[in-house]
Design a protein around this motif. Structure first.
Motif, PDB file in Angstrom:
ATOM      1  N   LEU A   2      34.091  19.343  29.126  1.00  0.00           N
ATOM      2  CA  LEU A   2      34.132  18.037  28.465  1.00  0.00           C
ATOM      3  C   LEU A   2      32.986  17.886  27.477  1.00  0.00           C
ATOM      4  O   LEU A   2      31.868  18.353  27.710  1.00  0.00           O
ATOM      5  CB  LEU A   2      34.043  16.915  29.499  1.00  0.00           C
ATOM      6  CG  LEU A   2      35.261  16.710  30.383  1.00  0.00           C
ATOM      7  CD1 LEU A   2      34.982  15.635  31.398  1.00  0.00           C
ATOM      8  CD2 LEU A   2      36.470  16.349  29.564  1.00  0.00           C
ATOM      9  N   ASN A   5      29.674  13.565  24.623  1.00  0.00           N
ATOM     10  CA  ASN A   5      29.943  12.162  24.276  1.00  0.00           C
ATOM     11  C   ASN A   5      30.957  11.540  25.239  1.00  0.00           C
ATOM     12  O   ASN A   5      30.837  10.379  25.618  1.00  0.00           O
ATOM     13  CB  ASN A   5      30.447  12.047  22.834  1.00  0.00           C
ATOM     14  CG  ASN A   5      29.372  12.348  21.815  1.00  0.00           C
ATOM     15  OD1 ASN A   5      28.198  12.110  22.073  1.00  0.00           O
ATOM     16  ND2 ASN A   5      29.766  12.872  20.667  1.00  0.00           N
ATOM     17  N   ILE A   6      31.953  12.333  25.607  1.00  0.00           N
ATOM     18  CA  ILE A   6      32.958  11.847  26.558  1.00  0.00           C
ATOM     19  C   ILE A   6      32.301  11.573  27.909  1.00  0.00           C
ATOM     20  O   ILE A   6      32.543  10.534  28.536  1.00  0.00           O
ATOM     21  CB  ILE A   6      34.122  12.852  26.697  1.00  0.00           C
ATOM     22  CG1 ILE A   6      34.898  12.935  25.382  1.00  0.00           C
ATOM     23  CG2 ILE A   6      35.046  12.462  27.848  1.00  0.00           C
ATOM     24  CD1 ILE A   6      35.945  14.041  25.360  1.00  0.00           C
ATOM     25  N   LEU A   7      31.449  12.496  28.340  1.00  0.00           N
ATOM     26  CA  LEU A   7      30.750  12.303  29.612  1.00  0.00           C
ATOM     27  C   LEU A   7      29.855  11.072  29.573  1.00  0.00           C
ATOM     28  O   LEU A   7      29.796  10.305  30.549  1.00  0.00           O
ATOM     29  CB  LEU A   7      29.922  13.542  29.951  1.00  0.00           C
ATOM     30  CG  LEU A   7      30.710  14.775  30.351  1.00  0.00           C
ATOM     31  CD1 LEU A   7      29.795  15.973  30.527  1.00  0.00           C
ATOM     32  CD2 LEU A   7      31.497  14.525  31.623  1.00  0.00           C
ATOM     33  N   GLU A   8      29.168  10.862  28.463  1.00  0.00           N
ATOM     34  CA  GLU A   8      28.315   9.680  28.311  1.00  0.00           C
ATOM     35  C   GLU A   8      29.133   8.398  28.416  1.00  0.00           C
ATOM     36  O   GLU A   8      28.734   7.443  29.077  1.00  0.00           O
ATOM     37  CB  GLU A   8      27.566   9.719  26.973  1.00  0.00           C
ATOM     38  CG  GLU A   8      26.427  10.702  26.926  1.00  0.00           C
ATOM     39  CD  GLU A   8      25.265  10.319  27.821  1.00  0.00           C
ATOM     40  OE1 GLU A   8      25.019   9.106  28.011  1.00  0.00           O
ATOM     41  OE2 GLU A   8      24.609  11.237  28.340  1.00  0.00           O
ATOM     42  N   ARG A   9      30.295   8.370  27.745  1.00  0.00           N
ATOM     43  CA  ARG A   9      31.166   7.184  27.803  1.00  0.00           C
ATOM     44  C   ARG A   9      31.676   6.942  29.218  1.00  0.00           C
ATOM     45  O   ARG A   9      31.709   5.807  29.688  1.00  0.00           O
ATOM     46  CB  ARG A   9      32.345   7.333  26.841  1.00  0.00           C
ATOM     47  CG  ARG A   9      32.041   6.757  25.465  1.00  0.00           C
ATOM     48  CD  ARG A   9      33.250   6.733  24.575  1.00  0.00           C
ATOM     49  NE  ARG A   9      33.313   8.053  23.928  1.00  0.00           N
ATOM     50  CZ  ARG A   9      34.397   8.801  23.832  1.00  0.00           C
ATOM     51  NH1 ARG A   9      35.537   8.384  24.285  1.00  0.00           N
ATOM     52  NH2 ARG A   9      34.352   9.982  23.258  1.00  0.00           N
ATOM     53  N   ARG A  10      32.081   8.018  29.882  1.00  0.00           N
ATOM     54  CA  ARG A  10      32.584   7.875  31.247  1.00  0.00           C
ATOM     55  C   ARG A  10      31.492   7.378  32.185  1.00  0.00           C
ATOM     56  O   ARG A  10      31.734   6.522  33.046  1.00  0.00           O
ATOM     57  CB  ARG A  10      33.152   9.204  31.738  1.00  0.00           C
ATOM     58  CG  ARG A  10      34.437   9.585  31.004  1.00  0.00           C
ATOM     59  CD  ARG A  10      34.976  10.895  31.478  1.00  0.00           C
ATOM     60  NE  ARG A  10      35.530  10.737  32.832  1.00  0.00           N
ATOM     61  CZ  ARG A  10      36.065  11.720  33.524  1.00  0.00           C
ATOM     62  NH1 ARG A  10      36.141  12.935  33.020  1.00  0.00           N
ATOM     63  NH2 ARG A  10      36.545  11.500  34.728  1.00  0.00           N
ATOM     64  N   LEU A  11      30.273   7.899  32.013  1.00  0.00           N
ATOM     65  CA  LEU A  11      29.151   7.450  32.830  1.00  0.00           C
ATOM     66  C   LEU A  11      28.859   5.980  32.575  1.00  0.00           C
ATOM     67  O   LEU A  11      28.623   5.207  33.516  1.00  0.00           O
ATOM     68  CB  LEU A  11      27.916   8.309  32.548  1.00  0.00           C
ATOM     69  CG  LEU A  11      26.670   7.971  33.349  1.00  0.00           C
ATOM     70  CD1 LEU A  11      26.930   8.094  34.844  1.00  0.00           C
ATOM     71  CD2 LEU A  11      25.515   8.866  32.938  1.00  0.00           C
ATOM     72  N   ASN A  13      30.968   3.703  31.566  1.00  0.00           N
ATOM     73  CA  ASN A  13      32.048   2.934  32.196  1.00  0.00           C
ATOM     74  C   ASN A  13      31.841   2.828  33.702  1.00  0.00           C
ATOM     75  O   ASN A  13      32.070   1.762  34.287  1.00  0.00           O
ATOM     76  CB  ASN A  13      33.404   3.563  31.891  1.00  0.00           C
ATOM     77  CG  ASN A  13      33.833   3.347  30.454  1.00  0.00           C
ATOM     78  OD1 ASN A  13      33.349   2.442  29.785  1.00  0.00           O
ATOM     79  ND2 ASN A  13      34.732   4.197  29.975  1.00  0.00           N
ATOM     80  N   LEU A  14      31.429   3.917  34.327  1.00  0.00           N
ATOM     81  CA  LEU A  14      31.166   3.882  35.771  1.00  0.00           C
ATOM     82  C   LEU A  14      30.016   2.935  36.097  1.00  0.00           C
ATOM     83  O   LEU A  14      30.081   2.170  37.069  1.00  0.00           O
ATOM     84  CB  LEU A  14      30.847   5.284  36.290  1.00  0.00           C
ATOM     85  CG  LEU A  14      32.033   6.215  36.459  1.00  0.00           C
ATOM     86  CD1 LEU A  14      31.551   7.626  36.772  1.00  0.00           C
ATOM     87  CD2 LEU A  14      32.946   5.721  37.562  1.00  0.00           C
TER      88      LEU A  14
END
Length: 71
Positions: A2, A5-11, A13-14
């Motif tokens: 992944l 940036n995707i991981l940052e967004r998911r984090l 959101n969590l």
């Protein structure tokens, strides 16, 4: 793999979801949940019927390994 940036967004959101959940339970007592539940349905006809069904089933001797293991 992944994108970072995707991981940052998911984090993010969590973290927002956890924060929202924390604010929902903040100030609420979770210690007495069992005491609040005990007796709350004991006078309900369906509950009493279910208890009787369980007693009759246990007395019938039909408990097998399959039933006990949940299979």
């Amino acid at each position: 793999m992944l994108d970072e940036n995707i991981l940052e967004r998911r984090l993010l959101n969590l973290e927002k979801a956890v924060s929202a959940l924390e604010s929902k339970v903040e100030g609420k007592s979770l210690e007495n949940w069992l005491e609040q539940l005990i007796g709350s349905v004991s006078d309900e006809e369906a509950f009493l019927e279910a208890l009787e069904y369980g007693r009759a089933f246990r007395k019938s001797g039909k408990l097998t390994d399959k039933v006990l293991k949940g299979s």
